[in-house]
Design a protein around this motif. Structure first.
Motif, mmCIF file in Angstrom:
data_model
loop_
_atom_site.group_PDB
_atom_site.id
_atom_site.type_symbol
_atom_site.label_atom_id
_atom_site.label_comp_id
_atom_site.label_asym_id
_atom_site.label_seq_id
_atom_site.Cartn_x
_atom_site.Cartn_y
_atom_site.Cartn_z
ATOM 1 N N HIS A 162 56.519 -5.006 -26.000
ATOM 2 C CA HIS A 162 57.577 -5.182 -26.991
ATOM 3 C C HIS A 162 58.628 -6.188 -26.533
ATOM 4 C CE1 HIS A 162 55.753 -1.786 -29.035
ATOM 5 N NE2 HIS A 162 56.503 -2.090 -30.074
ATOM 6 N N ASP A 209 58.095 2.257 -33.294
ATOM 7 C CA ASP A 209 56.846 2.109 -32.547
ATOM 8 C C ASP A 209 56.780 3.104 -31.391
ATOM 9 O OD1 ASP A 209 56.009 0.131 -34.220
ATOM 10 O OD2 ASP A 209 56.154 -1.510 -32.775
ATOM 11 N N ALA A 230 53.870 1.591 -38.357
ATOM 12 C CA ALA A 230 54.215 2.681 -37.438
ATOM 13 C C ALA A 230 54.124 4.033 -38.146
ATOM 14 C CB ALA A 230 55.608 2.451 -36.871
ATOM 15 N N TRP A 288 46.260 -0.452 -29.209
ATOM 16 C CA TRP A 288 47.410 -0.831 -30.031
ATOM 17 C C TRP A 288 48.316 -1.829 -29.303
ATOM 18 C CZ3 TRP A 288 52.289 2.388 -31.554
ATOM 19 C CH2 TRP A 288 52.932 1.760 -32.628
ATOM 20 N N SER A 326 55.736 -3.929 -40.197
ATOM 21 C CA SER A 326 55.782 -3.243 -38.907
ATOM 22 C C SER A 326 56.316 -1.828 -39.056
ATOM 23 C CB SER A 326 56.635 -4.039 -37.922
ATOM 24 O OG SER A 326 57.942 -4.244 -38.420
#
Length: 444
Positions: free
Chosen positions: A38, A112, A155, A134, A151
């Motif tokens: 991330h 996430d 999630a 993932w 996004s």
């Protein structure tokens, strides 16, 4: 407990070597990987705003107008998204208007993280493999994986599919909310209705949740604005990344008269025009509808032949979601995020049995990052080499769709699904102290 050794082999098979296998199974390694991915993807997105254009120049103005009460999209103005999308659009304002982009990335990180916790809790080996998948998927897809509303819905969809066989009502509520942010999770709900015996309970829960969501804007006088996300999509042209655009993109690349890439200032997208594009664009929704019906019927056929839902739900979800992209005249790069949830649940249920579509999706994600955002200008000219990359990426949709339809069509013997495992944990819900993955034959 006999189910554990089979699952453990899935980690060892993916990462040979005892030490490497132990590292891959470590929650600390997984969370370090999560943070690194991330930070990298978020950092790439922040570089010259690559991948965050919509967040800065579209979402932020919507949020500010809504906060001021000047214009609330979906309530007193038409909107391209379902009403519930206003929530994630406005939440980053809590960090201040000047920090909206940072607030957006923080929100996506937290969502996430919640989905990742649901995925890897309990350290079930197949779920750990899905967790690494993932992370690889996000890294290969790049900045667009965190730079759009997709996004958020992705999630939520991952949480929904993981909860589905353990806390069904909560799962359906989450999937329905995700659908009212971006429409695509409806494909997973349809797959669940076909694959699971509790289909009418799923329909009822989804309908009640939708009614509650729709009631909010209607109370404030939204009227038909609440359905504007349907009508606003019908009149748009063909976006350059869409599979249907490929023919005219090649024409534009070789300067065929009439084939031109242009910018639509109303929808803020690059589209392609040429002889026949209007007719082709008008055929996309009927083609998707026909494909969805055929795929659903194949799923019903598979169900009637006694195929366990662990062999129907992932394939059917992936087929419907992929068809949604393949026959869509929009085709934005962020749509690839939709593919993660069906693959994750396929890996959780089937392990190695879902390796092929997982690899195909990773390849598709990689090709998408090649196209967007860094080399996207090459499509606007357009350069033949970039149109070639786009063509291969678009063909991947049909390869994935073909695999899933083939998997649904062929007869699945009971022995083939004997190694399928159902999840034992669904964080944050309590699990029994001795809970462990259950073979599908025992659950049935």
């Amino acid at each position: 407990m006999a189910a554990r050794p089979d699952g453990a082999r899935s980690i060892a098979g993916l990462l040979p070597g005892t030490t490497l296998s132990r590292l891959a199974s470590s929650p600390l390694s997984l969370w370090i990987g999560f943070l690194v991915v991330h930070l990298v993807v978020g950092g790439l997105a922040l570089t010259e705003g690559k991948g965050l254009g919509d967040v800065m120049w579209v979402y932020k103005p919507w949020a500010q107008l809504a906060a001021q009460g000047t214009e609330i999209v979906g309530v007193n103005a038409d909107w391209v998204y379902p009403f519930a999308a206003i929530v994630p659009v406005m939440l980053p304002l809590l960090f201040g208007a000047d920090n909206y982009v940072g607030g957006w990335l923080t929100m996506v990180l937290l969502l996430d993280a919640a989905a990742f916790a649901v995925l890897i809790v309990g350290r079930e080996p197949r779920r750990l493999v899905a967790g690494w998948f993932w992370l690889a998927f996000l890294l290969l897809l790049g900045p667009i994986a965190v730079g759009r509303l997709d996004s958020v819905s992705a999630a939520l969809a991952i949480v929904g599919v993981l909860w589905l066989t353990l806390h069904e009502r909560a799962a359906v509520v989450v999937l329905t909310v995700a659908t009212w942010i971006k429409v695509w999770p409806a494909a997973i709900l349809l797959a669940a209705v076909i694959a699971l015996k509790s289909r009418w309970r799923i329909v009822a829960t989804g309908a009640i949740t939708s009614a509650i969501i729709v009631a909010v804007p209607l109370i404030f006088g939204a009227g038909l604005h609440v359905l504007s996300f349907i009508t606003m999509q019908t009149g748009r042209g063909i976006q350059i990344e869409a599979p249907v655009a490929t023919f005219w993109m090649w024409q534009a690349a070789f300067h065929v008269p009439g084939a031109v890439v242009y910018y639509d200032r109303d929808l803020l997208t690059f589209q392609v025009t040429g002889e026949g594009t209007v007719a082709a664009g008008s055929l996309m929704n009927p083609l998707f509808g026909l494909t969805a019906i055929v795929v659903a019927l194949i799923g019903i056929r598979s169900l009637r032949r006694g195929t366990p839902y662990t062999r129907i739900l992932p394939e059917l979800s992936l087929a419907l979601v992929t068809a949604f992209i393949a026959f869509n005249k929009v085709g934005s790069p962020q749509y690839i995020t939709w593919l993660a949830a069906p693959v994750i649940i396929g890996l959780v249920y089937q392990g190695r049995g879902f390796k092929t579509p997982a690899v195909l999706v990773l390849v598709t994600a990689t090709l998408t990052q090649v196209i967007y955002p860094y080399l996207y200008d090459g499509l606007l000219i357009p350069l033949p080499i970039m149109v070639a990359v786009l063509t291969v990426r678009n063909l991947m949709y049909f390869v994935i769709l073909g695999w899933t339809i083939g998997a649904l069509w062929r007869k699945r013997h009971a022995a083939e699904a004997a190694g399928d495992l159902l999840p034992a944990h669904a964080w944050p819900f309590r699990a029994a102290p001795d809970a462990h993955p259950v073979p599908v034959r025992e659950a049935g």
